[in-house]
Write a protein that holds these residues in place. Sequence first.
Motif, mmCIF file in Angstrom:
data_model
loop_
_atom_site.group_PDB
_atom_site.id
_atom_site.type_symbol
_atom_site.label_atom_id
_atom_site.label_comp_id
_atom_site.label_asym_id
_atom_site.label_seq_id
_atom_site.Cartn_x
_atom_site.Cartn_y
_atom_site.Cartn_z
ATOM 1 N N THR A 1 0.853 -1.190 0.000
ATOM 2 C CA THR A 1 0.000 0.000 0.000
ATOM 3 C C THR A 1 0.888 1.239 0.000
ATOM 4 N N VAL A 2 0.503 2.235 -0.782
ATOM 5 C CA VAL A 2 1.232 3.507 -0.842
ATOM 6 C C VAL A 2 0.287 4.616 -0.394
ATOM 7 N N TYR A 3 0.783 5.461 0.567
ATOM 8 C CA TYR A 3 -0.001 6.593 1.069
ATOM 9 C C TYR A 3 0.743 7.895 0.763
ATOM 10 N N ASP A 4 -0.007 8.968 0.655
ATOM 11 C CA ASP A 4 0.658 10.261 0.672
ATOM 12 C C ASP A 4 0.871 10.656 2.143
ATOM 13 N N MET A 5 1.488 11.813 2.394
ATOM 14 C CA MET A 5 1.892 12.149 3.758
ATOM 15 C C MET A 5 0.725 12.570 4.642
ATOM 16 N N THR A 6 -0.480 12.672 4.098
ATOM 17 C CA THR A 6 -1.652 12.923 4.927
ATOM 18 C C THR A 6 -2.367 11.637 5.301
ATOM 19 N N GLY A 7 -1.879 10.499 4.792
ATOM 20 C CA GLY A 7 -2.522 9.227 5.066
ATOM 21 C C GLY A 7 -3.500 8.787 4.003
ATOM 22 N N ARG A 8 -3.645 9.558 2.920
ATOM 23 C CA ARG A 8 -4.559 9.204 1.830
ATOM 24 C C ARG A 8 -3.958 8.071 0.997
ATOM 25 N N LYS A 9 -4.745 7.049 0.726
ATOM 26 C CA LYS A 9 -4.258 5.887 -0.004
ATOM 27 C C LYS A 9 -4.139 6.228 -1.491
ATOM 28 N N LEU A 10 -2.934 6.002 -2.039
ATOM 29 C CA LEU A 10 -2.674 6.264 -3.444
ATOM 30 C C LEU A 10 -2.667 4.985 -4.286
ATOM 31 N N TYR A 11 -2.312 3.856 -3.677
ATOM 32 C CA TYR A 11 -2.153 2.608 -4.437
ATOM 33 C C TYR A 11 -2.235 1.440 -3.465
ATOM 34 N N GLN A 12 -2.804 0.340 -3.914
ATOM 35 C CA GLN A 12 -2.795 -0.883 -3.108
ATOM 36 C C GLN A 12 -2.844 -2.106 -4.019
ATOM 37 N N GLN A 13 -1.997 -3.089 -3.690
ATOM 38 C CA GLN A 13 -1.991 -4.376 -4.388
ATOM 39 C C GLN A 13 -2.048 -5.477 -3.350
ATOM 40 N N LYS A 14 -3.054 -6.354 -3.464
ATOM 41 C CA LYS A 14 -3.227 -7.445 -2.509
ATOM 42 C C LYS A 14 -2.769 -8.767 -3.129
ATOM 43 N N ASN A 15 -2.660 -9.780 -2.265
ATOM 44 C CA ASN A 15 -2.306 -11.147 -2.684
ATOM 45 C C ASN A 15 -0.973 -11.188 -3.436
ATOM 46 N N VAL A 16 0.011 -10.488 -2.882
ATOM 47 C CA VAL A 16 1.340 -10.458 -3.492
ATOM 48 C C VAL A 16 2.104 -11.711 -3.069
ATOM 49 N N ASP A 17 2.649 -12.420 -4.035
ATOM 50 C CA ASP A 17 3.460 -13.605 -3.755
ATOM 51 C C ASP A 17 4.936 -13.217 -3.651
ATOM 52 N N TRP A 18 5.622 -13.792 -2.652
ATOM 53 C CA TRP A 18 7.056 -13.574 -2.489
ATOM 54 C C TRP A 18 7.784 -14.904 -2.691
ATOM 55 N N HIS A 19 8.974 -14.834 -3.304
ATOM 56 C CA HIS A 19 9.692 -16.046 -3.695
ATOM 57 C C HIS A 19 11.114 -16.083 -3.142
ATOM 58 N N GLY A 20 11.303 -15.524 -1.931
ATOM 59 C CA GLY A 20 12.608 -15.610 -1.287
ATOM 60 C C GLY A 20 13.438 -14.352 -1.470
ATOM 61 N N PRO A 21 14.619 -14.304 -0.826
ATOM 62 C CA PRO A 21 15.498 -13.126 -0.862
ATOM 63 C C PRO A 21 15.806 -12.682 -2.284
ATOM 64 N N ASN A 22 15.842 -11.355 -2.455
ATOM 65 C CA ASN A 22 16.117 -10.654 -3.711
ATOM 66 C C ASN A 22 14.931 -10.641 -4.671
ATOM 67 N N ASP A 23 13.807 -11.269 -4.291
ATOM 68 C CA ASP A 23 12.592 -11.122 -5.091
ATOM 69 C C ASP A 23 12.165 -9.658 -5.012
ATOM 70 N N THR A 24 11.983 -9.012 -6.155
ATOM 71 C CA THR A 24 11.700 -7.576 -6.195
ATOM 72 C C THR A 24 10.381 -7.321 -6.917
ATOM 73 N N LYS A 25 9.534 -6.504 -6.285
ATOM 74 C CA LYS A 25 8.288 -6.062 -6.914
ATOM 75 C C LYS A 25 8.450 -4.589 -7.284
#
Length: 513
Positions: free
Chosen positions: A459-483
């Motif tokens: 989730t990405v917020y601006d500095m007032t707490g307003r949500k700018l972006y959100q992605q759910k159900n993100v899969d991670w595949h170990g160290p150095n996996d980059t999104k």
Amino acid sequence: MKILSGYSLTIQSGCNVIIYPGTGLTAEEIYNSGTMVLESSSNEMAAASLIHDIYDDNGGTGVVQIRQFIRGGQTPGGDYRWHYIASPVPNVAVTTYNTQNLAQYIESLVTGSDNSVGWVAYDGYQYSTGTTLGNTFNSLTIGKGYNYYSSADAIITYTGQINAGSRNSPVTCGSGYPDYQGYNLIGNPYAACLDWDSNWDLATPAFVNNAIYFTLNGAVASYVGGIGADGGTGTIPPLQGFFVKVNPGAVSVPLRPGARVHNVEQLRYKKKSTAGDSAIDTISFVRLKMRGSNDSTDLVVRFNKNATNAFDAKYDAYEFSKTSGDINIWTTFAGTDYSINGLPFPETGIEVPVGINLKLNGTFRLLLSEMNKLENYSILLKDSYTNQLINLRNGEYAEFTSSPGSITDRYVLVINKSATAVADISSSGRRFAIYSSPGKIINIRMVSDIPVSDKGTITVYDMTGRKLYQQKNVDWHGPNDTKMVNMDARTSGLVLVEVLTGNIKVVEKVLLH
């Protein structure tokens, strides 16, 4: 702690009256044919205090002595422990002191961006240039402050009639260099504490800023409008000198006997009193503290509906000296450095850069030591070197190791209003590296193992707490996996990136170019 009061006090010949540190005496009239002593202790844990109106020494047979403990030597960082002092009795000779280290501050000598030229010894020696001027003095003036250094702990004894009347301490202010001119070293002219706020109400001096500045363990403490930094307090102890800053047109600062108070818990040399904290309860403020292995220092950012983003004489105190003491911190806002920074309440959020000066090697910690009346605000600290965002309100802190020098581009105090999503930030360790790259791209790279079965949310917020972006159900595949998150081209400046996976939450502050 004792405070005794009475209409009159008579001390017979051969008799002694001793007022010990931590005690106070009020007597409208004193008739003295014996000896009165305002005592000092070897560690100066508190001040002896006397308030009176009339004093009669029976033709000079009565004696009054005031004793002052002076902490000598140097700080661990090698700073000399100079002390601002003042005398409440007239004509104290410079020979009372180690006269090679007794100085006055002459504001009129400051004609540029160097305050050090104002320091001149009793014999005219100018410390900054090594030349001898004609500005000399043989005795101390009541209402004026002086600077004194002793190579070892010492007790100075003042003898004479104690002042009980009004004093107008002369001040000057040059022009052309407002950041450096207008500082005047004046002194408490009484044997009791001087309540600066009460004195201000009594005297209402024109062209004089409300802030006052003290020495403390080689550093400088400050106080303004109900709150202090680095131990600064509004009850000025007896025998204490202090700086005020005045503006062009100022002639004198009135010091009034009606502002005398017994504050026997007020520790000598401005360590904060445990009494009189009720005024602070009404102030909205944040106190940021920096701790080292042997010392600590702090700064204050306060908020008031009447304050402005510029310097306010009622709410602001300058950073008097960045290099006094072993460690220093301050805030910078609109090009001005502050020890106490008064600002209007932010409508959304505000960022205040923090400056640091060190004279010692070591590991240091920045933390929130005090906060009041800011329930609807998040208190964050951005580390620009590591791109981390530290939630001070949740008890997190920044820790760094450094050699001596100044650091002015690393830390920023971030205070946001109604940022509910931001206020609940908590991190469980650095599991992800979060950073930006050109093109408004946010990179989130796993740097340590987490259960790969745990799906995450970005989730990405601006500095007032307003949500700018959100992605759910993100899969991670170990160290150095980059999104990679491609933000809207119209998004710029600082944003908060939250990565939540299982019971792990990491938040970083990222600058989008």
